[in-house]
Design a protein around this motif. Structure first.
Motif, short mmCIF file in Angstrom:
data_model
loop_
_atom_site.label_atom_id
_atom_site.label_comp_id
_atom_site.label_asym_id
_atom_site.label_seq_id
_atom_site.Cartn_x
_atom_site.Cartn_y
_atom_site.Cartn_z
N ILE A 289 -8.16 -34.19 -9.83
CA ILE A 289 -8.93 -35.31 -10.39
C ILE A 289 -9.45 -34.95 -11.78
CG2 ILE A 289 -11.00 -36.71 -10.12
CD1 ILE A 289 -8.66 -37.48 -8.26
N LEU A 290 -9.94 -33.73 -11.97
CA LEU A 290 -10.40 -33.32 -13.29
C LEU A 290 -9.25 -33.30 -14.29
CD1 LEU A 290 -12.90 -30.47 -12.35
CD2 LEU A 290 -13.44 -32.79 -13.11
N GLN A 291 -8.06 -32.88 -13.83
CA GLN A 291 -6.89 -32.91 -14.70
C GLN A 291 -6.55 -34.34 -15.10
OE1 GLN A 291 -5.24 -30.12 -15.83
NE2 GLN A 291 -3.99 -31.44 -17.13
N PHE A 292 -6.62 -35.26 -14.14
CA PHE A 292 -6.33 -36.67 -14.43
C PHE A 292 -7.33 -37.21 -15.44
CE2 PHE A 292 -6.20 -41.19 -14.03
CZ PHE A 292 -4.90 -41.51 -13.63
N LEU A 293 -8.62 -36.95 -15.24
CA LEU A 293 -9.64 -37.43 -16.16
C LEU A 293 -9.45 -36.82 -17.55
CD1 LEU A 293 -12.82 -37.27 -13.87
CD2 LEU A 293 -11.53 -39.31 -14.54
N THR A 294 -9.06 -35.56 -17.59
CA THR A 294 -8.82 -34.89 -18.87
C THR A 294 -7.70 -35.57 -19.65
OG1 THR A 294 -9.60 -32.75 -18.04
CG2 THR A 294 -8.12 -32.70 -19.94
N GLU A 295 -6.59 -35.84 -18.96
CA GLU A 295 -5.44 -36.42 -19.64
C GLU A 295 -5.66 -37.88 -20.01
OE1 GLU A 295 -1.81 -35.73 -17.56
OE2 GLU A 295 -2.14 -33.57 -17.39
N SER A 296 -6.42 -38.60 -19.20
CA SER A 296 -6.62 -40.02 -19.47
C SER A 296 -7.60 -40.25 -20.63
CB SER A 296 -7.14 -40.73 -18.22
OG SER A 296 -8.49 -40.39 -17.98
N GLY A 297 -8.56 -39.35 -20.77
CA GLY A 297 -9.59 -39.54 -21.78
C GLY A 297 -10.57 -40.63 -21.41
N CYS A 298 -10.49 -41.13 -20.20
CA CYS A 298 -11.36 -42.22 -19.74
C CYS A 298 -12.32 -41.72 -18.67
CB CYS A 298 -10.52 -43.36 -19.16
SG CYS A 298 -9.37 -44.13 -20.32
N THR A 299 -13.32 -42.52 -18.37
CA THR A 299 -14.20 -42.21 -17.26
C THR A 299 -13.55 -42.67 -15.96
OG1 THR A 299 -15.35 -44.34 -17.28
CG2 THR A 299 -16.20 -42.61 -18.74
N LEU A 300 -14.05 -42.15 -14.85
CA LEU A 300 -13.51 -42.56 -13.56
C LEU A 300 -13.72 -44.06 -13.35
CD1 LEU A 300 -12.28 -41.94 -10.78
CD2 LEU A 300 -14.59 -41.35 -9.99
N GLY A 301 -14.87 -44.57 -13.73
CA GLY A 301 -15.14 -45.99 -13.56
C GLY A 301 -14.15 -46.85 -14.34
#
Length: 458
Positions: free
Chosen positions: A352-364
């Motif tokens: 999940i942290l990797q996904f957030l890192t690559e997306s540059g977006c918040t989880l919300g």
């Protein structure tokens, strides 16, 4: 199966002091050892571990006595996450299997045993049935000179942590550069021994809640949105980027977004699927009760999705058969073959942290950009229900145009994307009902419809 003790092919689970007692645990340990001795020609050691429940030490001692009484050696790993225990068995050339003392997400008065094969996976249904038979019929014990030895060792948690951090898909440098602030709720389970260190080594600042692994759960331990109020408050109060909640044996991870909103366990697997399958093309496998959001994630990256009956062993079997690159269950359990073939909350946190890192977006932002669904869950006491008659009644009432799947109870899918799944639980004396739809009203209507059919069949 009774209210206080559930015996199945996947192990036992019961209320301590009522259905589950030390003598029951010893007998089940002996049955497991008898099965191993009869089916595995190589002598070896049975690894034991437990979650943090207060009843754990006494039951682990009883299990160890049962295994040793059949003539096999045991090695005590101490408090470990369930995925840590499975990894330890799979990595140990001398291990012929493992027994984990845990009741997963059940309340504190419960405990149980999970059965591990020498490959570091849960035993097959056939093996589980043989162990159940030996438990019910009795086993042959060793003589006084052939009793097994007992040892202990540390380090299983550190080995698990290192393996996650070495995964190519986890870019430690990029995650550290983001400097995430994570609010973490371990519900005083085994997660307190691995998740804080994992997050810190990924450069996260951690605001912790109930990290002490003493088994005195301050809330219902299942990481459902209704149980995550204090974590939501912690996210808001500390300004955390994301909230993580693990269950007591650390095979499930639930998410809370930066606004304090619990987004639901299904998003854990959905985002892991989107991350992994976009890099490692191949099938995705999940169970019949998993959210449509997981199917959407697979479709988003062009991956085929296969569904199985509920239970990790079923998902793993289909993953192995299909060569899946990612899979799991919609309860927050992520299985990544690049690490091992079991649900793993610590792995899920890193992904999940990797996904957030690559997306540059918040989880919300990520959740809001994707289609959202409303899941409604109900339970009906199983006592007095004829399972076959209940499933037949639902099938007979199924409207035209619905797709039917009877691998595990019955699942019906409507053309509008809504669905219901009704099945007998394998871990509790209840009949489970799930319904999902785009809107709250339709989800409740579907759930009400099948709930009435189930109760009417009782």
């Amino acid at each position: 199966m009774s209210e206080s003790l559930i015996v199945s092919a996947s192990g036992i689970r019961g209320i301590v002091g009522r259905g589950l007692t030390p003598d029951i645990a010893a007998r089940y340990g002996a049955a497991f050892a008898s099965h191993v001795a009869a089916t595995d020609p190589d002598s070896g050691v049975v690894l034991l571990g437990r979650d943090s429940r207060v009843s754990g030490p006494a039951l682990l001692d009883a299990v160890a006595s049962g295994v040793r009484a059949v003539g096999l050696d045991v090695c005590d790993l101490g408090i470990v996450a369930t995925p840590t225990g499975l990894m330890a068995v799979g990595d140990d050339e001398d291990a012929v299997g493992g027994l984990l003392v845990t009741a997963s997400h059940n309340p504190a008065e419960w405990n149980g045993l999970k059965l591990v094969s020498r490959e570091g996976r849960f035993v097959t249904p056939a093996a589980g049935r043989d162990i159940q038979r030996r438990f019910e019929e009795g086993v042959e014990y060793a003589g006084p000179w052939d009793i097994g030895a007992r040892t202990s060792r540390e380090g299983a948690n550190r080995a698990h942590l290192s393996r996650i951090l070495e995964l190519p898909i986890v870019d430690r440098g990029r995650i550290r550069a983001r400097g995430f602030h994570v609010a973490l709720d371990c519900v005083r389970g085994a997660g307190g021994l691995i998740l804080p260190e994992l997050l810190q080594r990924l450069g996260c600042r951690v605001s912790g809640l109930d990290l002490e692994p003493d088994g005195r759960f301050p809330r219902p331990p299942e990481p459902l949105p209704a149980n995550l109020g204090r974590l939501s408050e912690l996210v808001v109060a500390t300004g955390a980027d994301v909230g993580f909640a693990a269950d007591p044996d650390v095979d499930r991870l639930a998410l809370v977004d930066e606004t304090g909103r619990p987004v639901g366990e299904d998003w854990t697997l959905a985002l892991a699927v989107e991350l992994v399958a976009s890099r490692e093309p191949g099938p995705v496998v999940t169970n019949l009760s998993a959210s449509r959001s997981i199917q959407d994630a697979a479709e988003r990256v062009g991956a085929p999705l296969y569904r199985t009956p509920v239970a990790e062993a079923n998902v793993v079997a289909r993953m192995l058969e299909s060569g899946a690159t990612i899979g799991g269950e919609g309860n927050g359990g992520v299985i990544y073959p690049g690490l091992h073939m079991t649900r793993d909350a610590s792995l899920a946190a890193a992904l999940i942290l990797q996904f957030l890192t690559e997306s540059g977006c918040t989880l919300g932002q990520i959740v809001d950009e994707r289609a959202s669904y409303r899941i409604v869950k109900r339970t009906v006491p199983r006592e007095g229900l004829g399972i076959e008659e209940t499933i037949a009644a639902i099938a007979a009432a199924a409207p035209r145009g619905t797709e039917r799947d009877v691998q595990d109870g019955i699942r019906l899918d409507w053309p509008d994307g809504s669905w219901i799944h009704a099945r007998p639980s394998g871990t509790e004396p209840i009949f489970r009902i799930m319904a999902e739809a785009r809107g709250d009203e339709l989800a409740h209507r579907r759930a009400d419809w099948v709930d009435g059919l189930v109760r009417g069949a009782g």
